[in-house]
Design an enzyme around this catalytic site. Sequence first.
Site, PDB file in Angstrom:
ATOM      1  N   ARG A  20       0.846  -1.211   0.000  1.00  0.00           N
ATOM      2  CA  ARG A  20       0.000   0.000   0.000  1.00  0.00           C
ATOM      3  C   ARG A  20       0.878   1.257   0.000  1.00  0.00           C
ATOM      4  O   ARG A  20       0.555   2.244  -0.670  1.00  0.00           O
ATOM      5  CB  ARG A  20      -0.950  -0.024   1.209  1.00  0.00           C
ATOM      6  CG  ARG A  20      -2.052   1.003   1.121  1.00  0.00           C
ATOM      7  CD  ARG A  20      -3.129   0.778   2.167  1.00  0.00           C
ATOM      8  NE  ARG A  20      -2.626   0.928   3.531  1.00  0.00           N
ATOM      9  CZ  ARG A  20      -3.360   0.693   4.626  1.00  0.00           C
ATOM     10  NH1 ARG A  20      -4.621   0.289   4.509  1.00  0.00           N
ATOM     11  NH2 ARG A  20      -2.849   0.846   5.823  1.00  0.00           N
ATOM     12  N   LYS A  29      -2.595   6.489   1.210  1.00  0.00           N
ATOM     13  CA  LYS A  29      -2.405   6.979   2.578  1.00  0.00           C
ATOM     14  C   LYS A  29      -1.432   8.152   2.535  1.00  0.00           C
ATOM     15  O   LYS A  29      -0.240   8.023   2.834  1.00  0.00           O
ATOM     16  CB  LYS A  29      -1.895   5.839   3.466  1.00  0.00           C
ATOM     17  CG  LYS A  29      -2.359   5.967   4.900  1.00  0.00           C
ATOM     18  CD  LYS A  29      -2.229   4.656   5.636  1.00  0.00           C
ATOM     19  CE  LYS A  29      -2.314   4.831   7.127  1.00  0.00           C
ATOM     20  NZ  LYS A  29      -3.598   5.314   7.633  1.00  0.00           N
ATOM     21  N   GLU A  57     -16.199   6.210   3.716  1.00  0.00           N
ATOM     22  CA  GLU A  57     -15.558   5.732   4.939  1.00  0.00           C
ATOM     23  C   GLU A  57     -15.543   6.867   5.959  1.00  0.00           C
ATOM     24  O   GLU A  57     -16.165   7.895   5.747  1.00  0.00           O
ATOM     25  CB  GLU A  57     -14.151   5.203   4.641  1.00  0.00           C
ATOM     26  CG  GLU A  57     -13.203   6.203   4.010  1.00  0.00           C
ATOM     27  CD  GLU A  57     -11.789   5.659   3.858  1.00  0.00           C
ATOM     28  OE1 GLU A  57     -11.383   4.747   4.600  1.00  0.00           O
ATOM     29  OE2 GLU A  57     -11.072   6.167   2.988  1.00  0.00           O
TER      30      GLU A  57
HETATM   31  C1  LIG Z   1      -8.750   6.668   5.902  1.00  0.00           C
HETATM   32  C2  LIG Z   1      -8.502   5.330   6.498  1.00  0.00           C
HETATM   33  N1  LIG Z   1      -9.327   4.322   6.173  1.00  0.00           N
HETATM   34  C3  LIG Z   1      -9.156   3.086   6.685  1.00  0.00           C
HETATM   35  C4  LIG Z   1      -8.143   2.797   7.574  1.00  0.00           C
HETATM   36  C5  LIG Z   1      -7.972   1.422   8.124  1.00  0.00           C
HETATM   37  O1  LIG Z   1      -6.940   0.783   7.448  1.00  0.00           O
HETATM   38  P1  LIG Z   1      -6.130  -0.420   8.117  1.00  0.00           P
HETATM   39  O2  LIG Z   1      -7.124  -1.495   8.400  1.00  0.00           O
HETATM   40  O3  LIG Z   1      -5.170  -0.827   7.062  1.00  0.00           O
HETATM   41  O4  LIG Z   1      -5.509   0.124   9.342  1.00  0.00           O
HETATM   42  C6  LIG Z   1      -7.265   3.821   7.940  1.00  0.00           C
HETATM   43  C7  LIG Z   1      -6.178   3.568   8.914  1.00  0.00           C
HETATM   44  O5  LIG Z   1      -5.118   3.260   8.561  1.00  0.00           O
HETATM   45  C8  LIG Z   1      -7.437   5.113   7.385  1.00  0.00           C
HETATM   46  O6  LIG Z   1      -6.612   6.101   7.713  1.00  0.00           O
END
Ligand SMILES: Cc1ncc(COP(=O)(O)O)c(C=O)c1O
Length: 341
Positions: A81, A183, A219
């Site tokens: 990622r 991210k 989300e």
């Molecule tokens: C915007 C966002 N969505 C979803 C997640 C959850 O992702 P993960 O399960 O990889 O921590 C995160 C946290 O990392 C996030 O910042």
Amino acid sequence: MSKNIDWSNLGFGYMETEKRFVSNFKNGAWDEGTLTGDSTVTISECAGVLQYAQTVFEGLKAYTTEDGKVVCFRPDLNASRLADSCRRLEMPVYPEDKFIEAVVKTVEANIDYVPPYGSGATLYIRPYMFGSNPVIGVKPADEYQFRVFVTPVGPYFKGGVKPITIRVCDFDRAAPHGTGHIKAGLNYAMSLHAIVDAHNQGYDENMYLDAATRTKVEETGGANFIFITKDGKLVTPKSDSILPSITRRSLMVVAEKYLGMEVEHREVYFDEVKDFAECGLCGTAAVISPVGKIVDHGKEICFPSGMEEMGPTIKKLRDTLTGIQMGHIEAPEGWIKVIRE
Ligand SMILES: Cc1ncc(COP(=O)(O)O)c(C=O)c1O
């Protein structure tokens, strides 16, 4: 020797630990990288990251399993990622195998900060990268720094897991064809006003809708949604503008392979939300936070699971995934990376 820290009273905050990993990209190549005791970063006043926000990051955890191993969960997915995030912001990819090595080295160098089994606390791992050389015309930097630091963090749910209340947000998080799926720091900078405003209005989180039509669930600022239908299916939103949560992808496997549930990964219209039996937010920090209520401009959607406890299906999903992470339940091949036997 484990550090003398009051693990169960730690919050989710930064604590400086002994070592961090640093690697620099210059003249088209990454150096070998090294561990350093210096927790500060010195860069040009005109560095790309400071002017045009060229920075991406990851977040994962290391923790102690019941049999005393120190492990982390699916770091290969964080590595890939981060690589996707880098490509979208015209940054050099940090090689995925070296990413895992850097995570392992950083945890090993701070092994005394890994909270003990049963404390609920974990060692949060933050890999990140930024443009470090001077950039004044808008363009990608030529030099970058990749770093990994760790910080012990407390149990996400102190004193039990209580369902939260969220609101439908009038601000958008991510544009169609924008950067919502990576991210990048910029996605979080723009969410700060929305979350401060939500808190001021008495809500725990924001539910973002798709920016183009405002009819579909995206989300929150830091977690993907999962829903449970009245007939026990797992439904989770599919969108090109949300972050592909590693927890959500893992829960989809847990639901199907471990709990025999039907799983639907598809567009979810906000209009459908009132018909679901349970709702949760999933991410590395909390695994799943139950949502009891969603408020849409004064109209309340109250899930049958209520405001006192996590719904039964979400609880089963959470218990199974944490069981896999902690070593009580056999993990699918490759999910657990052992750092110390
Ligand atoms: C915007 C966002 N969505 C979803 C997640 C959850 O992702 P993960 O399960 O990889 O921590 C995160 C946290 O990392 C996030 O910042």
